[in-house]
Design a protein around this motif. Structure first.
Motif, PDB file in Angstrom:
ATOM      1  N   ARG A   1     -10.420   7.590   3.060  1.00 57.41           N
ATOM      2  CA  ARG A   1      -9.423   6.126   2.587  1.00 57.41           C
ATOM      3  C   ARG A   1      -8.807   7.504   1.373  1.00 57.41           C
ATOM      4  NH1 ARG A   1      -5.679   3.287   1.563  1.00 57.41           N
ATOM      5  NH2 ARG A   1      -7.130   1.146  -0.191  1.00 57.41           N
TER       6      ARG A   1
ATOM      7  N   SER B   1       0.156   4.011   0.557  1.00 59.47           N
ATOM      8  CA  SER B   1      -0.133   5.077   1.883  1.00 59.47           C
ATOM      9  C   SER B   1       0.397   4.218   3.621  1.00 59.47           C
ATOM     10  CB  SER B   1      -1.282   5.092   2.496  1.00 59.47           C
ATOM     11  OG  SER B   1      -1.998   3.757   2.469  1.00 59.47           O
TER      12      SER B   1
ATOM     13  N   GLY C   1      -0.488   9.294   1.651  1.00 61.28           N
ATOM     14  CA  GLY C   1       0.231   8.484   0.353  1.00 61.28           C
ATOM     15  C   GLY C   1       1.499   9.520   0.414  1.00 61.28           C
TER      16      GLY C   1
ATOM     17  N   ASP D   1       0.919  -1.294   0.201  1.00 58.60           N
ATOM     18  CA  ASP D   1      -0.208  -0.107   0.019  1.00 58.60           C
ATOM     19  C   ASP D   1       0.530   1.485  -0.272  1.00 58.60           C
ATOM     20  OD1 ASP D   1      -2.098   2.062   0.727  1.00 58.60           O
ATOM     21  OD2 ASP D   1      -2.878   0.972   1.503  1.00 58.60           O
TER      22      ASP D   1
ATOM     23  N   VAL E   1      -4.361   7.351   0.463  1.00 58.93           N
ATOM     24  CA  VAL E   1      -3.852   7.062  -0.563  1.00 58.93           C
ATOM     25  C   VAL E   1      -3.672   8.396  -1.243  1.00 58.93           C
ATOM     26  CG1 VAL E   1      -4.177   6.167  -2.946  1.00 58.93           C
ATOM     27  CG2 VAL E   1      -5.525   5.160  -0.544  1.00 58.93           C
ATOM     28  N   ASN E   2      -4.216   9.401  -1.687  1.00 65.93           N
ATOM     29  CA  ASN E   2      -3.729  10.134  -2.325  1.00 65.93           C
ATOM     30  C   ASN E   2      -3.069  11.749  -1.729  1.00 65.93           C
ATOM     31  OD1 ASN E   2      -5.394   9.040  -4.229  1.00 65.93           O
ATOM     32  ND2 ASN E   2      -7.170  10.489  -4.310  1.00 65.93           N
TER      33      ASN E   2
END
Length: 249
Positions: free
Chosen positions: A112, A68, A120, A66, A116-117
């Protein structure tokens, strides 16, 4: 498309989201230019398929995990150090694009997307910058949505606006050792935007001066340019790659 030749012999690039539509093309362009690659994405299978497709596998290592997750980031950076002696380019392409009106977005959905965007990207760059060699470059991925907003994608737009601000802030902090820029793609022909194109493709084409959607290789070429010596006096900038869609307002 005219082929543009870059020379990244002796350089190493870390690419997250490497098995996605844009990430694959970034990997291809950099590999063709002679770079060694550390490819990161959630699942090992697609990364191994990409490695086989690229050929010359001794210049490619994969780090499934992942983008992140700090542990996954640390493992990828260790691969760059042990396999290739260091790191020159950091290109966080990983991102998600779920649809949800702001008033219907749950706390978990918001977290979430940000995880991630934006988180991370921050975590990757915080860990990677100290090991990037002198003269290296970062190319972040924002979006036209980060400038204009995006109906039913408020969390995504907010995360990409954060990437733009982070890019400028980091450019102030790490120059002249490392240049930091971003790309804001528009509608690029990848699986991520399949539903969007079905729903609003005709409308978006009407607003796009070049009259078509973009191709992943057109975005990848700009990433390579921003890492190349041709962009040696560019930092803190966000380059629009959207056929003029951004001008639609």
């Amino acid at each position: 498309m005219t082929r543009i030749v870059f020379n990244f012999m002796g350089k190493t690039a870390l690419i997250t989201g490497a098995s996605g539509g844009i990430g694959r093309e970034v990997a291809r362009v950099f590999h063709n230019a002679g770079a060694s690659l550390v490819l990161m994405d959630l699942h090992e299978g697609p990364l191994l398929e990409l490695t086989a497709d690229l050929g010359d596998a001794h210049r490619v290592v994969v780090a499934a995990g992942d983008a992140s997750n700090p542990a996954g980031i640390a493992a990828a950076l260790e691969l760059a150090r042990t396999q290739f002696g260091g790191l020159d380019f950091v290109i966080p392409v990983a991102g998600i694009y779920p649809e949800s009106p702001v008033i219907d977005t749950t706390d978990d959905e918001w977290r979430r997307v940000m995880s991630v965007n934006l988180d991370g990207v921050f975590q990757l760059l915080r860990a990677a910058i100290p090991v990037v060699r002198q003269g290296g470059a970062v190319v972040n991925f924002a979006s036209v949505a980060g400038h204009r907003g995006s109906k039913n994608h408020g969390h995504y737009a907010a995360s990409k606006a954060g990437v733009i601000a982070l890019t400028r802030s980091l450019a102030h902090e790490v120059g002249p050792k490392v240049r930091v820029n971003a790309i804001s793609p528009g509608t690029i022909e990848t699986p991520m935007v399949t539903d969007l194109v079905k729903a609003r493709g005709a409308e978006m084409l009407a607003e796009t001066p070049l009259g078509r959607h973009g191709k992943p290789e057109e975005v990848a070429a700009v990433a390579a340019f921003l890492c190349s010596d041709a962009a040696s006096f560019i930092t803190g900038e966000t380059i629009h790659v959207n056929g003029g869609l951004f001008m639609a307002g």
